[in-house]
Design a protein around this motif. Structure first.
Motif, PDB file in Angstrom:
ATOM      1  N   GLY A  37       1.460   8.386 -10.967  1.00 32.40           N
ATOM      2  CA  GLY A  37       2.019   7.815  -9.747  1.00 32.40           C
ATOM      3  C   GLY A  37       2.318   8.876  -8.702  1.00 32.40           C
ATOM      4  N   ASP A  38       2.906   8.436  -7.587  1.00 35.96           N
ATOM      5  CA  ASP A  38       3.325   9.386  -6.556  1.00 35.96           C
ATOM      6  C   ASP A  38       4.392  10.316  -7.132  1.00 35.96           C
ATOM      7  OD1 ASP A  38       4.213   6.445  -6.131  1.00 35.96           O
ATOM      8  OD2 ASP A  38       5.982   7.604  -5.555  1.00 35.96           O
ATOM      9  N   GLY A  39       5.292   9.770  -7.972  1.00 32.62           N
ATOM     10  CA  GLY A  39       6.288  10.614  -8.638  1.00 32.62           C
ATOM     11  C   GLY A  39       5.600  11.599  -9.566  1.00 32.62           C
ATOM     12  N   ASN A  76      -0.353   5.717  -5.562  1.00 26.20           N
ATOM     13  CA  ASN A  76       0.818   5.908  -4.693  1.00 26.20           C
ATOM     14  C   ASN A  76       1.357   4.547  -4.261  1.00 26.20           C
ATOM     15  OD1 ASN A  76       2.709   6.520  -2.792  1.00 26.20           O
ATOM     16  ND2 ASN A  76       1.372   7.854  -1.558  1.00 26.20           N
ATOM     17  N   ASN A  77       2.389   4.069  -4.999  1.00 25.17           N
ATOM     18  CA  ASN A  77       2.961   2.757  -4.670  1.00 25.17           C
ATOM     19  C   ASN A  77       4.229   2.891  -3.831  1.00 25.17           C
ATOM     20  OD1 ASN A  77       4.832   3.611  -6.521  1.00 25.17           O
ATOM     21  ND2 ASN A  77       4.292   2.122  -8.100  1.00 25.17           N
ATOM     22  N   GLY A  78       4.440   4.080  -3.300  1.00 25.98           N
ATOM     23  CA  GLY A  78       5.538   4.255  -2.332  1.00 25.98           C
ATOM     24  C   GLY A  78       6.882   4.609  -2.930  1.00 25.98           C
ATOM     25  N   TYR A  79       7.025   4.490  -4.244  1.00 23.33           N
ATOM     26  CA  TYR A  79       8.308   4.792  -4.880  1.00 23.33           C
ATOM     27  C   TYR A  79       8.128   5.432  -6.251  1.00 23.33           C
ATOM     28  CZ  TYR A  79      10.101   1.452  -1.471  1.00 23.33           C
ATOM     29  OH  TYR A  79      10.403   0.805  -0.306  1.00 23.33           O
ATOM     30  N   ALA A  80       9.056   6.318  -6.578  1.00 18.94           N
ATOM     31  CA  ALA A  80       9.240   6.793  -7.952  1.00 18.94           C
ATOM     32  C   ALA A  80      10.649   6.340  -8.315  1.00 18.94           C
ATOM     33  CB  ALA A  80       9.114   8.302  -8.033  1.00 18.94           C
TER      34      ALA A  80
HETATM   35 MG   LIG Z   1       5.287   5.375  -7.649  1.00 18.57          MG
END
Ligand SMILES: [Mg+2]
Ligand SMILES: Cc1ncc(C[n+]2csc(CCOP(=O)(O)OP(=O)(O)O)c2C)c(N)n1
Length: 325
Positions: free
Chosen positions: A146-148, A175-179
């Motif tokens: 993920g993005d995180g 990348n779903n905008g949040y970790a």
């Molecule tokens: Mg994420």
């Protein structure tokens, strides 16, 4: 749009995405009853990423997944009944009920495992890619994170080694905008995760993760490159998750209209249906049939998972350690 896909390939892609959606939406309902042990992180909203990448892979190719792994497993061909049973902790699960949601693995399908450790799939995929290269099998390995996860040192190390050793490895940053509750536009120090590829001497591209065809095209190019011995690539797929970080997340960090917007305006299944029927590639009736077949399949998987036997005390020490002949 990749119109070179046959009707069968398009129908398969739709079935994969619809199965993931139905599986996750049903788990959302069932988790609330308290019957499912452990943590569950749903992949709904991100279906086009798994389907677009996995459309290019065979059982000989490996993937390493994340804590949000159900969609990757389904798209890689892991048995849906076995997955549901695994999530319910039942003996009939793909890992005999000992893994649960975050540890589903099926080596025969090239599914190296979901993973509770953020970023930990990347070195595993690099290792599988190294094995494929040494065997000369033309196999590839894909690391999802993920993005995180993209901020983890293990991911950087794996990307560096993959480049240094010219491995057939594809890094897919979803990348779903949040970790958890942290927004990626705060925690990721560059505008596009794909830009990090330059630091490791590999190509990087950002694609719209609501668009199956965009993911399919980018993944096809990266996988072809890897199979041809031209080394690793990074693909950043921009998308959103429709549910909380985990089931039970109150999501106070997120405007409820955000998900409403994505569901109504951008949804990958909706776009796929519109585009393929408008272009005359598929009939709405064919897609409706898949919808009802998938619903029946998920109903049956849940029914079996609820009544299947649990592992017994005698099973405690089986399948825990590997024994070498
Ligand atoms: Mg994420
Ligand atoms: C090494 C490590 N650090 C922290 C955690 C706790 N944790 C679990 S999921 C998560 C967020 C991951 O975010 P991202 O990689 O963007 O994936 P997403 O949940 O958005 O799919 C964190 C911090 C963990 N499991 N492992």
């Amino acid at each position: 749009m990749s119109t070179h896909l046959s009707a069968d390939q398009l129908l398969h892609a739709y079935r994969v995405m619809r199965t993931i959606r139905a599986f996750e939406e049903r788990l959302h309902v069932e988790f609330a009853t308290g019957e499912i042990p452990g943590f569950v992180h749903l992949y709904a909203g991100e279906e086009a990423s798994a389907a677009g990448v996995m459309a290019h892979l065979t059982d000989e190719d490996c993937i390493a997944s994340t804590h949000r792994g159900h969609g990757h497993c389904i798209a890689k061909g892991v048995d849906v009944h076995g997955m549901m049973a695994e999530i319910y902790g039942k003996k009939t699960g793909v890992c005999q009920g000992k893994g649960g949601s975050m540890h589903i693995a099926d080596l025969e399908k090239g599914m190296l495992g979901a993973n509770g450790i953020v970023g930990a799939g990347a070195p595993l995929a690099a290792g599988a890619a190294l094995a494929a290269k040494l065997k000369g099998s033309r196999g590839v390995a894909v690391a999802f994170f993920g993005d995180g996860g993209s901020n983890e040192g293990a991911v950087f190390e794996a990307m560096n080694l993959a480049s240094v050793w010219n491995l057939p490895c594809i890094f897919v940053a979803e990348n779903n905008g949040y970790a958890e509750a942290t927004a990626s536009n705060w925690s990721v120090a560059c505008d596009h995760i794909a830009d990090r590829a330059a630091g490791f001497g590999m190509p990087g591209v950002t694609v719209d993760g609501f668009d199956f065809f965009a993911v399919h095209e980018a993944a096809g190019a990266a996988i072809e490159r890897a199979r041809a011995g031209e080394g690793p690539s990074l693909i950043e797929v921009k998308l959103t998750r429709y549910y909380g970080h985990f089931e039970g997340d109150a999501q106070t960090y997120r405007d409820p209209d955000e998900v409403k917007h994505y569901r109504e305006q951008r949804d990958c299944l909706m776009q796929f249906r519109e585009r393929t029927t408008r272009a005359g590639l598929l009939d709405a009736a064919q897609l409706d049939r898949i919808d009802s077949e998938v619903e029946a399949q998920i109903d049956d998987a849940v029914r079996c998972a609820k009544t299947d036997p649990k592992p017994q005390p005698a099973d405690l020490l089986t399948d825990v350690y590997v024994t070498y002949p």
